[in-house]
Every structure is written in C-alpha cells, then in structure tokens.
Design a protein around this motif. Structure first.
Motif, PDB file in Angstrom:
ATOM      1  N   ARG A  62       1.165  39.413  69.034  1.00 52.80           N
ATOM      2  CA  ARG A  62       1.625  38.188  68.368  1.00 52.80           C
ATOM      3  C   ARG A  62       1.100  38.205  66.936  1.00 52.80           C
ATOM      4  O   ARG A  62      -0.109  38.271  66.717  1.00 52.80           O
ATOM      5  N   GLN A  64      -0.207  36.897  63.725  1.00 56.17           N
ATOM      6  CA  GLN A  64      -0.875  35.693  63.242  1.00 56.17           C
ATOM      7  C   GLN A  64      -0.850  35.628  61.718  1.00 56.17           C
ATOM      8  O   GLN A  64      -0.698  34.551  61.141  1.00 56.17           O
ATOM      9  N   LYS A  83       8.240  37.839  58.829  1.00 57.09           N
ATOM     10  CA  LYS A  83       7.979  36.477  59.293  1.00 57.09           C
ATOM     11  C   LYS A  83       9.165  35.928  60.085  1.00 57.09           C
ATOM     12  O   LYS A  83       8.994  35.290  61.140  1.00 57.09           O
ATOM     13  N   GLY A  87       7.211  35.952  63.131  1.00 56.23           N
ATOM     14  CA  GLY A  87       6.330  34.822  62.898  1.00 56.23           C
ATOM     15  C   GLY A  87       5.116  35.229  62.089  1.00 56.23           C
ATOM     16  O   GLY A  87       5.033  36.335  61.554  1.00 56.23           O
ATOM     17  N   LYS A  89       1.749  33.768  59.303  1.00 58.81           N
ATOM     18  CA  LYS A  89       1.574  33.148  57.994  1.00 58.81           C
ATOM     19  C   LYS A  89       1.419  34.223  56.925  1.00 58.81           C
ATOM     20  O   LYS A  89       0.619  35.141  57.072  1.00 58.81           O
TER      21      LYS A  89
END
Length: 286
Positions: A62, A64, A83, A87, A89
């Motif tokens: 995942r 982060q 992104k 996903g 930041k």
C-alpha cells in the motif's frame, strides 16, 4: 531498521527510482519516480512507472508516500500518475517554494501555478520525522544542488537525491538557479557523518565504461573514495573544482520540460482551447 529497497533504473535518464518497505507490512514509499518523455516528439509514456505499479501490486503493498528528493531537471516525475493508480501522498521539502518562485518567473507562469507548494500533498520541514508503516523516516534538508534538496533517511538507508553520486563519479552540479557549491559541501559532510555502514542510494548513476550502472554505496565507501568529496578534501578545494567543472557543462536535455512539470508535483499544464497541453520553452533565459 533495515528496510527492503527495490530499485528501478531508467536508462534514458540514468535515473534510479525506489520502492521502500519494511518487509513485514503493507505500507511503502516510492522515491523519485520517472514519467517517460520523448523530447523530439513531446510524447509522454508510462512504461517506467508501470514497472513500479506491477511490483507494488504483486507484493500487495500500500503506497503511503510518493517522495521527491527535489524538483528534478533531468526527468519528469510520474507522481501524479502513480497517485491516481496506487494512492499515496506526494511530498517534498518545504523549500520547494523557493524553487517555484525562481522558475515561475523564468517561465512567466500565471496565478494557476502558485509558489506556495500547494501542488504537493505534503511539505516536509527540515529534519522532520515521519512514518512509512512500521519504518521511521527523516527528511534531511541537504541543499546545494538546488535550495530544496531532501535526503530521505529510512532506517539504515538514505536516498540522497542529487547530492552525491557513486564514488567514482563524484558530486552533483551546483550551477542551477539557487545552487551553491559551499552549501553542497556542507550538506554532503552532514550525510557522511552518518554511521559508516549506512547504505546510500543514488538518484542517478553515470558510470564509466568499465562498469554497469549501480545504485548503492555506503558512507564508508564515499568517505574513502569519492573522487570529489573523500575525507581530506577541503571546502575551498571542492568549491574551486565544482565551479570550474560546472562552467564546462551544458544544460540537461530535459531541464525545460522537467522543471515546469516537477514544480507542479508532476502535474501537466491545463489543456488549452484545442484540448492540447503545452510546455513553454523560454528563449535566452537560462
């Protein structure tokens, strides 16, 4: 902590990107991704980023963080694409605002490109600590190549961006707007004050013909053998060498497309009335 580090080499730009994770969890960070760009045709493609996506999905990680060490002048960032697919930041050091102000003037960018860093999801303060799952990380401010360079220390690994190269290659240039050889020397000495066994991961490698591209060295190896910055090289000697060397270098092939995209966190300019996006080429400005 000894994080797992998976490198990805882009031969067109001699850039290393990385996926960093703990090995016993699902969270990871992607460092310095590459969006493929053909300067002859102006076409973008995503083969380099897709390799990272496949790795992340195959290992059920995942994302982060999408970490940028600085606003690169030699490749476009794929952070926005990654992104959207994975996903996370998009983050960079808070001094990116200095770089944005400089290049906003060079490119005559309008109010749609504010110089406040808001294009990024997060701006790290100097030496701020943060987490990547179970891993503890630190955003070390190491200016000199540009005012905004960050080295990410994650466990025993440091992703040095464009501060240092492999020992037989040396150091990064300091003649971009806001660069400073004195500052780079001090930033590198700070990196080389870390424990000798600390792993250092390069953003680029430009190897001699005698070896293949390599992404990893150690503090001890750099202190012993870096051709520009080994122990015993004084600040004055380094600055003299770096200034003389930089005066002979041409601009990177992709500096004009790269910087105006990368100060936007990898976002492209908005389409114009015909649906086409355009990058600017300032004449006689650099």
């Amino acid at each position: 902590m000894r994080p797992f580090v998976e490198p990805f080499f882009d031969s067109a730009t001699s850039t290393f990107s990385y996926v960093v994770h703990s090995g016993d969890g699902t969270d990871c960070a992607i460092v310095d991704s590459v969006l493929d760009y053909d300067p002859k045709s102006g076409r973008t493609s995503r083969a380099s980023a897709d390799r990272i996506i496949r790795f992340v999905r195959e290992h059920r990680l995942r994302v982060q963080w999408l970490l940028e060490t600085h606003a690169h002048a030699d490749h476009l960032s794929a952070a926005q694409y990654l992104k959207a697919e994975l996903g996370g930041k998009i983050a960079i050091g808070e001094a990116i605002q200095v770089v944005q102000r400089t290049f906003k003037g060079i490119f005559n960018l309008g109010m749609d490109v504010p110089a406040d860093g808001t294009q990024f999801d997060y701006l790290f303060a100097a030496d701020e600590t943060f987490a990547i799952g179970a891993l503890t990380a630190r955003a070390m401010h190491v200016p000199g190549h540009t005012p905004a360079d960050i080295a990410y220390q994650i466990g025993d690994a440091v992703f040095v961006g464009d501060t240092l190269f492999m020992p037989d290659v040396g150091s990064a240039r300091c003649d971009f707007p806001g660069g400073n050889a004195h500052t780079l020397y001090r930033s590198v000495r700070r990196l080389l004050s870390l424990p000798p066994e600390t792993r250092l991961f390069m953003c680029h490698d430009y190897p001699p013909d005698s070896r293949e591209p390599c992404c990893q060295t150690t503090v001890a190896e750099e202190r012993n053998a870096n051709v520009h910055l080994h122990d015993g090289i004084t600040e004055e000697a380094f600055v003299e060498m770096r200034t003389r060397r930089d005066s002979t270098l041409g601009m990177p092939t992709l500096i004009l497309p790269s910087v105006q995209v990368n100060i936007r966190a990898g976002a492209m300019p908005a389409p114009e009335s015909n649906g086409v996006r355009y990058l600017k080429i300032p004449l006689d400005a650099l």
